[in-house]
Design a protein around this motif. Structure first.
Motif, PDB file in Angstrom:
ATOM      1  N   ALA A  24       1.077  -1.132  -0.024  1.00 29.28           N
ATOM      2  CA  ALA A  24      -0.044  -0.003   0.173  1.00 29.28           C
ATOM      3  C   ALA A  24       0.864   1.281  -0.089  1.00 29.28           C
ATOM      4  CB  ALA A  24      -0.938  -0.039   1.477  1.00 29.28           C
ATOM      5  N   SER A  25       0.481   2.210  -0.636  1.00 22.92           N
ATOM      6  CA  SER A  25       1.169   3.532  -0.592  1.00 22.92           C
ATOM      7  C   SER A  25       0.159   4.534  -0.852  1.00 22.92           C
ATOM      8  CB  SER A  25       2.011   3.755  -2.084  1.00 22.92           C
ATOM      9  OG  SER A  25       1.351   3.427  -3.212  1.00 22.92           O
ATOM     10  N   GLY A  26       0.723   5.828  -0.402  1.00 24.22           N
ATOM     11  CA  GLY A  26      -0.269   6.942  -0.462  1.00 24.22           C
ATOM     12  C   GLY A  26      -0.659   7.485   0.773  1.00 24.22           C
ATOM     13  N   ARG A  27      -0.761   6.565   1.786  1.00 26.18           N
ATOM     14  CA  ARG A  27      -0.928   6.893   3.164  1.00 26.18           C
ATOM     15  C   ARG A  27      -0.406   5.865   4.012  1.00 26.18           C
ATOM     16  NH1 ARG A  27      -5.256   5.001   5.692  1.00 26.18           N
ATOM     17  NH2 ARG A  27      -7.116   4.258   4.501  1.00 26.18           N
ATOM     18  N   THR A  28      -0.740   5.949   5.274  1.00 28.46           N
ATOM     19  CA  THR A  28      -0.085   4.683   6.183  1.00 28.46           C
ATOM     20  C   THR A  28      -1.415   3.923   6.388  1.00 28.46           C
ATOM     21  OG1 THR A  28       0.483   4.323   8.539  1.00 28.46           O
ATOM     22  CG2 THR A  28      -0.418   6.124   8.247  1.00 28.46           C
ATOM     23  N   PHE A  29      -1.074   2.734   6.470  1.00 25.56           N
ATOM     24  CA  PHE A  29      -2.175   1.859   6.603  1.00 25.56           C
ATOM     25  C   PHE A  29      -2.109   1.090   7.697  1.00 25.56           C
ATOM     26  CE2 PHE A  29      -4.858   1.602   2.619  1.00 25.56           C
ATOM     27  CZ  PHE A  29      -4.049   2.705   1.937  1.00 25.56           C
ATOM     28  N   SER A  30      -1.306   1.619   8.555  1.00 20.50           N
ATOM     29  CA  SER A  30      -0.921   0.847   9.971  1.00 20.50           C
ATOM     30  C   SER A  30      -2.229   0.447  10.839  1.00 20.50           C
ATOM     31  CB  SER A  30       0.036   1.886  10.918  1.00 20.50           C
ATOM     32  OG  SER A  30       1.270   1.949  10.236  1.00 20.50           O
ATOM     33  N   PHE A  31      -3.144   1.394  10.919  1.00 16.92           N
ATOM     34  CA  PHE A  31      -4.200   1.110  11.437  1.00 16.92           C
ATOM     35  C   PHE A  31      -5.618   0.800  10.546  1.00 16.92           C
ATOM     36  CE2 PHE A  31      -2.418   2.603  15.227  1.00 16.92           C
ATOM     37  CZ  PHE A  31      -1.637   3.458  14.799  1.00 16.92           C
ATOM     38  N   ALA A  32      -5.251   0.338   9.344  1.00 21.18           N
ATOM     39  CA  ALA A  32      -6.340  -0.087   8.540  1.00 21.18           C
ATOM     40  C   ALA A  32      -6.142  -1.809   8.397  1.00 21.18           C
ATOM     41  CB  ALA A  32      -5.966   0.202   7.178  1.00 21.18           C
ATOM     42  N   ALA A  33      -7.501  -2.552   8.451  1.00 17.49           N
ATOM     43  CA  ALA A  33      -7.901  -3.794   8.279  1.00 17.49           C
ATOM     44  C   ALA A  33      -7.450  -4.029   6.632  1.00 17.49           C
ATOM     45  CB  ALA A  33      -8.833  -4.371   8.644  1.00 17.49           C
ATOM     46  N   MET A  34      -6.823  -4.899   6.519  1.00 20.49           N
ATOM     47  CA  MET A  34      -6.800  -5.363   5.104  1.00 20.49           C
ATOM     48  C   MET A  34      -7.141  -6.721   4.620  1.00 20.49           C
ATOM     49  SD  MET A  34      -4.686  -2.996   3.961  1.00 20.49           S
ATOM     50  CE  MET A  34      -4.074  -3.403   2.400  1.00 20.49           C
ATOM     51  N   GLY A  35      -7.793  -6.843   3.268  1.00 20.19           N
ATOM     52  CA  GLY A  35      -8.155  -8.108   2.842  1.00 20.19           C
ATOM     53  C   GLY A  35      -7.599  -8.872   1.605  1.00 20.19           C
ATOM     54  N   TRP A  36      -8.189  -9.924   1.536  1.00 20.45           N
ATOM     55  CA  TRP A  36      -7.841 -10.497  -0.036  1.00 20.45           C
ATOM     56  C   TRP A  36      -9.491 -11.111  -0.605  1.00 20.45           C
ATOM     57  CZ3 TRP A  36      -3.688 -10.112  -2.953  1.00 20.45           C
ATOM     58  CH2 TRP A  36      -2.309  -9.853  -2.360  1.00 20.45           C
ATOM     59  N   PHE A  37      -9.566 -10.840  -1.781  1.00 20.37           N
ATOM     60  CA  PHE A  37     -10.562 -11.406  -2.474  1.00 20.37           C
ATOM     61  C   PHE A  37     -10.461 -12.104  -3.736  1.00 20.37           C
ATOM     62  CE2 PHE A  37     -14.187  -9.157  -0.095  1.00 20.37           C
ATOM     63  CZ  PHE A  37     -13.238  -8.113   0.728  1.00 20.37           C
ATOM     64  N   ARG A  38     -11.173 -12.512  -4.315  1.00 19.06           N
ATOM     65  CA  ARG A  38     -10.858 -13.310  -5.562  1.00 19.06           C
ATOM     66  C   ARG A  38     -12.191 -13.246  -6.502  1.00 19.06           C
ATOM     67  NH1 ARG A  38      -9.751 -19.722  -3.952  1.00 19.06           N
ATOM     68  NH2 ARG A  38     -12.079 -20.269  -3.668  1.00 19.06           N
ATOM     69  N   GLN A  39     -12.038 -13.402  -7.652  1.00 23.53           N
ATOM     70  CA  GLN A  39     -12.984 -13.384  -8.618  1.00 23.53           C
ATOM     71  C   GLN A  39     -12.507 -14.379  -9.842  1.00 23.53           C
ATOM     72  OE1 GLN A  39     -14.255  -9.454 -10.095  1.00 23.53           O
ATOM     73  NE2 GLN A  39     -16.386 -10.280 -10.796  1.00 23.53           N
ATOM     74  N   ALA A  40     -13.317 -15.518  -9.867  1.00 24.33           N
ATOM     75  CA  ALA A  40     -13.181 -16.378 -10.921  1.00 24.33           C
ATOM     76  C   ALA A  40     -14.021 -15.993 -12.230  1.00 24.33           C
ATOM     77  CB  ALA A  40     -13.658 -17.712 -10.634  1.00 24.33           C
ATOM     78  N   PRO A  41     -13.887 -16.480 -13.417  1.00 24.71           N
ATOM     79  CA  PRO A  41     -14.488 -15.876 -14.673  1.00 24.71           C
ATOM     80  C   PRO A  41     -15.902 -16.624 -14.541  1.00 24.71           C
ATOM     81  CG  PRO A  41     -12.536 -17.144 -15.414  1.00 24.71           C
ATOM     82  CD  PRO A  41     -12.498 -17.259 -13.737  1.00 24.71           C
ATOM     83  N   GLY A  42     -16.830 -15.657 -14.883  1.00 21.58           N
ATOM     84  CA  GLY A  42     -18.350 -15.602 -14.442  1.00 21.58           C
ATOM     85  C   GLY A  42     -18.875 -15.924 -13.353  1.00 21.58           C
ATOM     86  N   LYS A  43     -18.113 -15.665 -12.159  1.00 18.48           N
ATOM     87  CA  LYS A  43     -18.508 -15.602 -10.719  1.00 18.48           C
ATOM     88  C   LYS A  43     -18.241 -14.220 -10.131  1.00 18.48           C
ATOM     89  CE  LYS A  43     -17.649 -20.401 -10.055  1.00 18.48           C
ATOM     90  NZ  LYS A  43     -17.107 -21.598  -9.104  1.00 18.48           N
ATOM     91  N   GLU A  44     -18.990 -14.237  -8.940  1.00 12.17           N
ATOM     92  CA  GLU A  44     -18.797 -12.954  -8.381  1.00 12.17           C
ATOM     93  C   GLU A  44     -17.479 -12.619  -7.401  1.00 12.17           C
ATOM     94  OE1 GLU A  44     -23.726 -11.720  -7.652  1.00 12.17           O
ATOM     95  OE2 GLU A  44     -22.263 -12.112  -5.944  1.00 12.17           O
ATOM     96  N   ARG A  45     -17.000 -11.689  -7.124  1.00 10.85           N
ATOM     97  CA  ARG A  45     -16.060 -11.542  -6.362  1.00 10.85           C
ATOM     98  C   ARG A  45     -16.490 -11.998  -4.881  1.00 10.85           C
ATOM     99  NH1 ARG A  45     -12.612  -5.955  -6.897  1.00 10.85           N
ATOM    100  NH2 ARG A  45     -12.891  -6.721  -9.070  1.00 10.85           N
ATOM    101  N   GLU A  46     -15.359 -12.817  -4.406  1.00 13.03           N
ATOM    102  CA  GLU A  46     -15.629 -13.134  -3.004  1.00 13.03           C
ATOM    103  C   GLU A  46     -14.852 -13.121  -2.029  1.00 13.03           C
ATOM    104  OE1 GLU A  46     -16.499 -17.415  -3.425  1.00 13.03           O
ATOM    105  OE2 GLU A  46     -14.317 -17.814  -4.481  1.00 13.03           O
ATOM    106  N   PHE A  47     -14.943 -12.941  -0.826  1.00 12.68           N
ATOM    107  CA  PHE A  47     -14.012 -12.818   0.073  1.00 12.68           C
ATOM    108  C   PHE A  47     -13.223 -14.047   0.559  1.00 12.68           C
ATOM    109  CE2 PHE A  47     -12.573 -11.544   4.368  1.00 12.68           C
ATOM    110  CZ  PHE A  47     -12.705 -12.765   5.160  1.00 12.68           C
ATOM    111  N   VAL A  48     -11.886 -13.884   0.621  1.00 11.84           N
ATOM    112  CA  VAL A  48     -10.962 -14.883   0.848  1.00 11.84           C
ATOM    113  C   VAL A  48     -10.383 -14.793   2.260  1.00 11.84           C
ATOM    114  CG1 VAL A  48      -8.760 -15.894   0.366  1.00 11.84           C
ATOM    115  CG2 VAL A  48     -10.264 -14.984  -1.455  1.00 11.84           C
ATOM    116  N   ALA A  49     -10.032 -13.519   2.714  1.00 13.01           N
ATOM    117  CA  ALA A  49      -9.306 -13.460   4.280  1.00 13.01           C
ATOM    118  C   ALA A  49      -8.971 -12.091   4.324  1.00 13.01           C
ATOM    119  CB  ALA A  49      -7.827 -14.054   4.049  1.00 13.01           C
ATOM    120  N   ALA A  50      -9.067 -11.809   5.926  1.00 12.27           N
ATOM    121  CA  ALA A  50      -9.172 -10.467   6.410  1.00 12.27           C
ATOM    122  C   ALA A  50      -7.895 -10.434   7.534  1.00 12.27           C
ATOM    123  CB  ALA A  50     -10.201  -9.830   6.647  1.00 12.27           C
TER     124      ALA A  50
END
Length: 122
Positions: A24-50
């Protein structure tokens, strides 16, 4: 301007491992939660981890529990996703995101990365 840049995607055989990184860049993310999502072809984007701001609390989608691990390096504004025991159905574009920990699982996100392709061959 806030930017999330993913890296580490690619082709891996089923059963193999891969590690994704998001910086991440542009500001500090030290106090922000972060996560990963994924999107397979033809499917909606889904939550993976946070992961919360301190790194002490994590949450995973059921389909990755025991196989994926999320972590962060606050000093480097980086969040990692270690993916083990990959399956062909894990093939998708993986996105990094920032938001509140409680909202990430509902796909309520402040910022998205551009995504990185992960392909798992059988």
């Amino acid at each position: 301007q806030v930017q999330l840049v993913e890296s580490g995607g690619g082709l891996v055989q089923a059963g193999g491992s891969l590690r994704l990184s998001c910086t991440a860049s542009g500001r500090t993310f030290s106090f922000a939660a972060m996560g990963w999502f994924r999107q397979a072809p033809g499917k909606e984007r889904e939550f993976v981890a946070a992961i919360n701001w301190s790194g002490g609390t994590t949450d995973y989608a059921d389909f990755v529990k025991g196989r994926f691990t999320i972590s962060r390096d606050k000093g480097k504004n980086t969040v990692l996703l270690q993916m083990n025991s990959r399956k062909p159905e894990d093939t998708a574009v993986y996105y990094c995101a920032e938001g509140s920990f409680a909202s990430l699982v509902r796909k309520v996100v402040n910022y998205w990365g551009q995504g990185t392709q992960v392909t798992v061959s059988s």
